[in-house]
Enzyme design. Structure first.
Site, short mmCIF file in Angstrom:
data_model
loop_
_atom_site.label_atom_id
_atom_site.label_comp_id
_atom_site.label_asym_id
_atom_site.label_seq_id
_atom_site.Cartn_x
_atom_site.Cartn_y
_atom_site.Cartn_z
N TYR A 129 0.85 -1.19 0.00
CA TYR A 129 0.00 0.00 0.00
C TYR A 129 0.88 1.23 0.00
O TYR A 129 1.94 1.25 0.65
CB TYR A 129 -0.90 -0.01 1.24
CG TYR A 129 -2.07 0.94 1.17
CD1 TYR A 129 -3.12 0.72 0.28
CD2 TYR A 129 -2.15 2.06 2.00
CE1 TYR A 129 -4.20 1.58 0.21
CE2 TYR A 129 -3.24 2.91 1.94
CZ TYR A 129 -4.26 2.67 1.05
OH TYR A 129 -5.33 3.53 0.98
N PHE A 145 -9.25 9.61 -6.80
CA PHE A 145 -9.43 10.18 -5.45
C PHE A 145 -8.88 9.21 -4.41
O PHE A 145 -9.16 8.01 -4.44
CB PHE A 145 -10.91 10.45 -5.16
CG PHE A 145 -11.12 11.06 -3.79
CD1 PHE A 145 -10.88 12.41 -3.59
CD2 PHE A 145 -11.52 10.28 -2.71
CE1 PHE A 145 -11.03 12.98 -2.33
CE2 PHE A 145 -11.67 10.85 -1.45
CZ PHE A 145 -11.43 12.20 -1.26
#
Length: 390
Positions: A77, A312
């Site tokens: 991540y 986003f």
């Protein structure tokens, strides 16, 4: 369940027999990336000292396990843990070894306030403002600027614990790209995801209509009832995007008004088909890629419909907006939750009890992540860590 023999072997260096009586705090932590069911441990560490100036001591009430938390532990991540410490006094590992405490989101209570702290007092509920603070813990000391006080009373613990990731994502996507008015329409895929369900609820509260796309299944009726109960206007499957009559139906639903906002967390062919439903000067906002397929948009949509495509990520929004803006966002969401316009996520609470040894706690934690990987929960998992008293 994990073998107790394996757990003992992995945790011999910080067995509870070596823990001093003042080691009342606990955290779920790791020293290397990997499968959470293999690399996570539970450690104990000393009671907190009185807070230094401009800091507060907080006690965590509930902290969720989000998919991004798992990806962070795996090392895949973009966000990286920011709370690191050698925690040498925990007895874990060698002196100077970095320890990463898991958890990005959580609800905590202020237990002690340092000199110079403004806007916070003892017993206030707070949520995290800074990403990757390490919320899978009992207590910790933080800068008062790294937390935001919850302004609305009457919230449940589950509301507070799940405040800062999914609700903020849904709210910002509905507000930051298109000025929507009551009666406008939004189309989204992944509508039964956590964010998708929040989009439905927030849109309903704002008087905005939603067309919601989901994967087909043998019995669609329960999912229809669930999403319509949250406020969904229309629920369709991805297969229905291939129906040539769909555009005509949508034109009737919207009274001929073009759809100006599409929200995508899937990618692939179904998102391409969804984008074709958008009207003139619309915006497509992507916040996920569950299909793991690339986003492909016809050039004609950009040329003739002036389509704009955005990405986003809430973590970026947090980094680039002022504290006042973040407090306003949390305040708006807290009010909607208090007023019953946003339901708490369907959840289960897993408690790490104070009487459990570190070995027992590790076995429980690793089993939880193993079961999550197999899809055995079907609900949001919230962690409650009790002070160690064994």
């Amino acid at each position: 369940m994990f073998s107790r023999t394996v757990i003992r072997s992995a945790t011999r260096s910080f067995s509870t027999s070596t823990v001093a009586l003042n080691h009342a705090n606990r955290a779920i932590a790791y020293t290397q990336n990997g499968d959470p069911a293999e690399v996570l441990n539970v450690i104990t560490y000393p009671k907190l000292s009185p807070p230094s100036p401009n800091t507060v001591n907080i006690k965590f009430i509930l902290s969720p396990i989000n998919p991004a938390d798992i990806n962070t532990i795996e090392g895949v991540y973009p966000a990286k843990p920011s709370w690191t410490s050698d925690l040498a006094s925990s007895g874990w590992g060698s002196k100077g070894k970095q320890v990463y405490v898991g958890g990005n989101e959580g609800l905590a209570k202020v237990v002690e306030v340092g000199e110079g702290v403004e806007g916070l007092k003892k017993d206030d509920w707070v949520v995290m403002d800074k990403p990757q603070l390490g919320t899978w813990a009992t207590s910790r000391n933080v800068s008062f600027e790294d937390v935001i006080r919850l302004p609305a009373t009457g919230l449940t613990e589950a509301h507070g614990a799940t405040m800062t990731v999914n609700p903020t994502t849904a709210y910002n996507m509905l507000h930051n790209f298109v000025k929507l008015n009551q009666g406008d329409w939004v189309v989204q895929n992944g509508a039964n995801s956590a964010v998708g369900q929040l989009v439905i609820q927030i849109a309903k509260a704002l008087g905005i209509n939603t067309i919601n796309l989901v994967r087909p299944r043998e019995d669609m009726a329960p999912l229809h009832r669930q999403l319509e109960g949250l406020g969904a206007n229309k629920v369709l499957t991805y297969d229905e995007l291939n129906d040539k009559s769909l555009r005509g139906k949508i034109k009737e639903w919207t009274n001929g008004k073009g759809i100006r906002l599409g929200l995508n967390c899937v990618g692939g062919d179904s998102t391409t088909a969804m984008a074709k439903l958008l009207g003139q000067d619309a915006h497509l906002v992507s916040y996920g890629a569950m299909s793991k397929q690339p986003l492909s948009l016809p050039t004609s949509l950009h040329i003739f419909k002036n389509l704009t495509s955005h990405g986003f990520w809430q973590s970026n929004w947090t980094k680039t907006h002022s504290r006042a803006e973040k407090e306003q966002l949390i305040g708006d969401l807290a009010t909607m939750m208090r007023d019953g316009k946003i339901k708490a996520a369907d959840h289960v609470v897993v408690t790490i009890g104070g009487q459990e040894t570190n070995e027992e706690a590790i076995e429980k934690v690793r089993d939880v992540f193993s079961r999550m990987a197999q899809g055995k929960f079907g609900k949001k998992v919230l962690l409650r860590l009790e002070d160690f008293s064994g």
